[in-house]
Design a protein around this motif. Structure first.
Motif, PDB file in Angstrom:
ATOM      1  N   TRP A  11       1.038  -1.191   0.000  1.00 29.61           N
ATOM      2  CA  TRP A  11      -0.074   0.002  -0.182  1.00 29.61           C
ATOM      3  C   TRP A  11       0.917   1.207   0.160  1.00 29.61           C
ATOM      4  CZ3 TRP A  11       0.506   3.354   3.740  1.00 29.61           C
ATOM      5  CH2 TRP A  11       0.941   3.029   5.064  1.00 29.61           C
ATOM      6  N   ALA A  12       1.786   1.131   0.811  1.00 31.65           N
ATOM      7  CA  ALA A  12       2.804   2.410   0.602  1.00 31.65           C
ATOM      8  C   ALA A  12       3.559   2.667  -0.722  1.00 31.65           C
ATOM      9  CB  ALA A  12       3.976   2.170   1.684  1.00 31.65           C
ATOM     10  N   ILE A  13       3.875   1.334  -1.528  1.00 36.03           N
ATOM     11  CA  ILE A  13       4.510   1.633  -2.587  1.00 36.03           C
ATOM     12  C   ILE A  13       3.365   2.293  -3.639  1.00 36.03           C
ATOM     13  CG2 ILE A  13       5.166   0.348  -4.823  1.00 36.03           C
ATOM     14  CD1 ILE A  13       6.612  -1.619  -2.637  1.00 36.03           C
ATOM     15  N   ILE A  14       2.127   1.673  -3.656  1.00 41.50           N
ATOM     16  CA  ILE A  14       0.953   2.252  -4.495  1.00 41.50           C
ATOM     17  C   ILE A  14       0.873   3.657  -4.179  1.00 41.50           C
ATOM     18  CG2 ILE A  14      -1.304   2.218  -4.830  1.00 41.50           C
ATOM     19  CD1 ILE A  14      -0.889  -0.922  -4.487  1.00 41.50           C
ATOM     20  N   LEU A  15       0.864   4.063  -2.860  1.00 35.02           N
ATOM     21  CA  LEU A  15       0.639   5.579  -2.195  1.00 35.02           C
ATOM     22  C   LEU A  15       1.666   6.338  -2.801  1.00 35.02           C
ATOM     23  CD1 LEU A  15      -1.013   7.323  -0.687  1.00 35.02           C
ATOM     24  CD2 LEU A  15       0.589   7.046   1.213  1.00 35.02           C
ATOM     25  N   TYR A  16       3.000   5.977  -2.813  1.00 38.45           N
ATOM     26  CA  TYR A  16       4.044   6.605  -3.593  1.00 38.45           C
ATOM     27  C   TYR A  16       4.071   7.106  -4.865  1.00 38.45           C
ATOM     28  CZ  TYR A  16       6.452   6.088   1.157  1.00 38.45           C
ATOM     29  OH  TYR A  16       6.758   6.192   2.677  1.00 38.45           O
ATOM     30  N   ALA A  17       3.524   5.860  -5.554  1.00 39.44           N
ATOM     31  CA  ALA A  17       3.431   5.937  -7.011  1.00 39.44           C
ATOM     32  C   ALA A  17       2.391   7.098  -7.473  1.00 39.44           C
ATOM     33  CB  ALA A  17       3.420   4.596  -7.596  1.00 39.44           C
ATOM     34  N   VAL A  18       1.155   6.926  -6.915  1.00 42.01           N
ATOM     35  CA  VAL A  18       0.040   7.732  -7.004  1.00 42.01           C
ATOM     36  C   VAL A  18       0.504   9.248  -6.955  1.00 42.01           C
ATOM     37  CG1 VAL A  18      -2.278   8.503  -6.390  1.00 42.01           C
ATOM     38  CG2 VAL A  18      -1.580   6.085  -7.019  1.00 42.01           C
ATOM     39  N   THR A  19       1.197   9.518  -5.460  1.00 38.58           N
ATOM     40  CA  THR A  19       1.631  10.862  -5.274  1.00 38.58           C
ATOM     41  C   THR A  19       2.365  11.460  -6.244  1.00 38.58           C
ATOM     42  OG1 THR A  19       1.215  10.077  -3.037  1.00 38.58           O
ATOM     43  CG2 THR A  19       2.420  12.257  -3.438  1.00 38.58           C
ATOM     44  N   GLY A  20       3.527  10.576  -6.536  1.00 40.45           N
ATOM     45  CA  GLY A  20       4.459  10.962  -7.728  1.00 40.45           C
ATOM     46  C   GLY A  20       3.826  11.149  -8.969  1.00 40.45           C
ATOM     47  N   LEU A  21       2.704  10.525  -9.561  1.00 38.46           N
ATOM     48  CA  LEU A  21       1.980  10.773 -10.630  1.00 38.46           C
ATOM     49  C   LEU A  21       1.210  12.175 -10.455  1.00 38.46           C
ATOM     50  CD1 LEU A  21       0.912   7.275 -11.775  1.00 38.46           C
ATOM     51  CD2 LEU A  21       2.692   8.798 -12.785  1.00 38.46           C
ATOM     52  N   LEU A  22       0.677  12.318  -9.586  1.00 35.21           N
ATOM     53  CA  LEU A  22      -0.141  13.646  -9.388  1.00 35.21           C
ATOM     54  C   LEU A  22       0.891  14.616  -9.261  1.00 35.21           C
ATOM     55  CD1 LEU A  22      -2.931  12.412  -6.526  1.00 35.21           C
ATOM     56  CD2 LEU A  22      -3.199  13.000  -8.932  1.00 35.21           C
ATOM     57  N   LEU A  23       2.023  14.640  -8.627  1.00 30.81           N
ATOM     58  CA  LEU A  23       2.866  15.581  -8.867  1.00 30.81           C
ATOM     59  C   LEU A  23       3.370  15.769 -10.263  1.00 30.81           C
ATOM     60  CD1 LEU A  23       4.929  15.344  -5.558  1.00 30.81           C
ATOM     61  CD2 LEU A  23       3.399  16.893  -5.668  1.00 30.81           C
ATOM     62  N   LEU A  24       3.704  14.974 -10.759  1.00 28.37           N
ATOM     63  CA  LEU A  24       4.107  15.028 -12.256  1.00 28.37           C
ATOM     64  C   LEU A  24       2.842  15.675 -12.986  1.00 28.37           C
ATOM     65  CD1 LEU A  24       6.544  14.488 -14.108  1.00 28.37           C
ATOM     66  CD2 LEU A  24       5.459  12.106 -14.528  1.00 28.37           C
ATOM     67  N   ALA A  25       1.903  15.206 -13.030  1.00 31.87           N
ATOM     68  CA  ALA A  25       0.698  15.581 -13.900  1.00 31.87           C
ATOM     69  C   ALA A  25       0.712  17.415 -13.491  1.00 31.87           C
ATOM     70  CB  ALA A  25      -0.570  15.062 -13.516  1.00 31.87           C
ATOM     71  N   GLY A  26       0.694  17.741 -12.086  1.00 31.82           N
ATOM     72  CA  GLY A  26       0.830  19.085 -11.839  1.00 31.82           C
ATOM     73  C   GLY A  26       1.899  19.780 -12.465  1.00 31.82           C
ATOM     74  N   VAL A  27       2.837  19.245 -12.313  1.00 37.18           N
ATOM     75  CA  VAL A  27       4.169  20.199 -13.049  1.00 37.18           C
ATOM     76  C   VAL A  27       3.722  20.380 -14.533  1.00 37.18           C
ATOM     77  CG1 VAL A  27       6.515  19.970 -13.665  1.00 37.18           C
ATOM     78  CG2 VAL A  27       5.694  19.562 -11.161  1.00 37.18           C
ATOM     79  N   ALA A  28       3.323  19.177 -15.208  1.00 40.39           N
ATOM     80  CA  ALA A  28       2.824  19.144 -16.668  1.00 40.39           C
ATOM     81  C   ALA A  28       2.023  20.180 -16.862  1.00 40.39           C
ATOM     82  CB  ALA A  28       2.566  17.858 -17.136  1.00 40.39           C
ATOM     83  N   LEU A  29       1.130  20.386 -16.242  1.00 39.14           N
ATOM     84  CA  LEU A  29      -0.075  21.311 -16.313  1.00 39.14           C
ATOM     85  C   LEU A  29       0.345  22.743 -16.382  1.00 39.14           C
ATOM     86  CD1 LEU A  29      -3.135  21.695 -16.837  1.00 39.14           C
ATOM     87  CD2 LEU A  29      -3.408  21.688 -14.195  1.00 39.14           C
ATOM     88  N   ILE A  30       1.170  22.948 -15.374  1.00 37.26           N
ATOM     89  CA  ILE A  30       1.746  24.340 -15.262  1.00 37.26           C
ATOM     90  C   ILE A  30       2.604  24.656 -16.390  1.00 37.26           C
ATOM     91  CG2 ILE A  30       3.367  25.795 -13.812  1.00 37.26           C
ATOM     92  CD1 ILE A  30       2.197  24.275 -11.400  1.00 37.26           C
TER      93      ILE A  30
END
Length: 173
Positions: A11-30
């Motif tokens: 669950w921690a690995i999945i949480l880190y992966a999802v958090t990383g993807l969300l941060l990457l998507a936010g940077v891409a959007l900006i």
């Protein structure tokens, strides 16, 4: 002492992966927003200008005003929202009753107001537009270059096209 490896829960690995993807998507959007406003908007403006300059995209719509409202000035234009009944058009896909929000550049709005267009455009009035409409991404634009109410013309095509071109080049966001 034993050398034990600590296991990370799934669950921690999945949480880190999802958090990383969300941060990457936010940077891409900006980054995309900055690129869009800096480089793509002039390209979009050129396409929009070419579209509205081509007379083949215009058609006549006539009907009776059921409701009307004029919004406030934003980005150099006023929104004019009409609900028409008994609509007739030379464009096949136009309904017999419909709602349209026109983009009226400030210069055109002033000319229409001076000529008494908004006083004449009352509920029950017969109105006819020579208009064009299209959507570019999130930007929906419906404009008219000629308009008459109860048979009285309030706008000529040449100054309306010039005002539209000026609005597209300078104020469209």
């Amino acid at each position: 002492m034993e050398n034990t490896k600590r296991k990370v829960p799934v669950w921690a690995i999945i949480l880190y992966a999802v958090t990383g993807l969300l941060l990457l998507a936010g940077v891409a959007l900006i980054i995309f927003s900055a690129i869009d406003s800096a480089t793509l908007l002039p390209y979009k403006r050129q396409n929009i200008s070419e579209y509205f300059s081509d007379g083949t995209h215009y058609y006549t719509v006539a009907g009776t005003v059921e409701e009307r409202s004029v919004g406030t000035l934003a980005d150099g234009a006023y929104p004019l929202t009409l609900i028409l009944d008994g609509v007739v058009s030379d464009e096949e896909s136009i309904n017999e009753r419909g709602r349209v929000t026109f983009t009226v550049p400030a210069e055109t709005y002033s000319a229409l107001a001076e000529r008494g267009f908004f006083d004449a455009l009352k509920v029950g009035a017969a109105v006819e537009f020579y208009m064009a409409w299209n959507v570019w991404g999130k930007t929906e634009i419906a404009v008219f270059t000629e308009v008459s109410v109860e048979g009285t013309s309030f706008l000529d095509a040449a100054p309306a096209l010039a005002a539209l071109e000026d609005w597209i080049r300078n104020d469209l966001n």
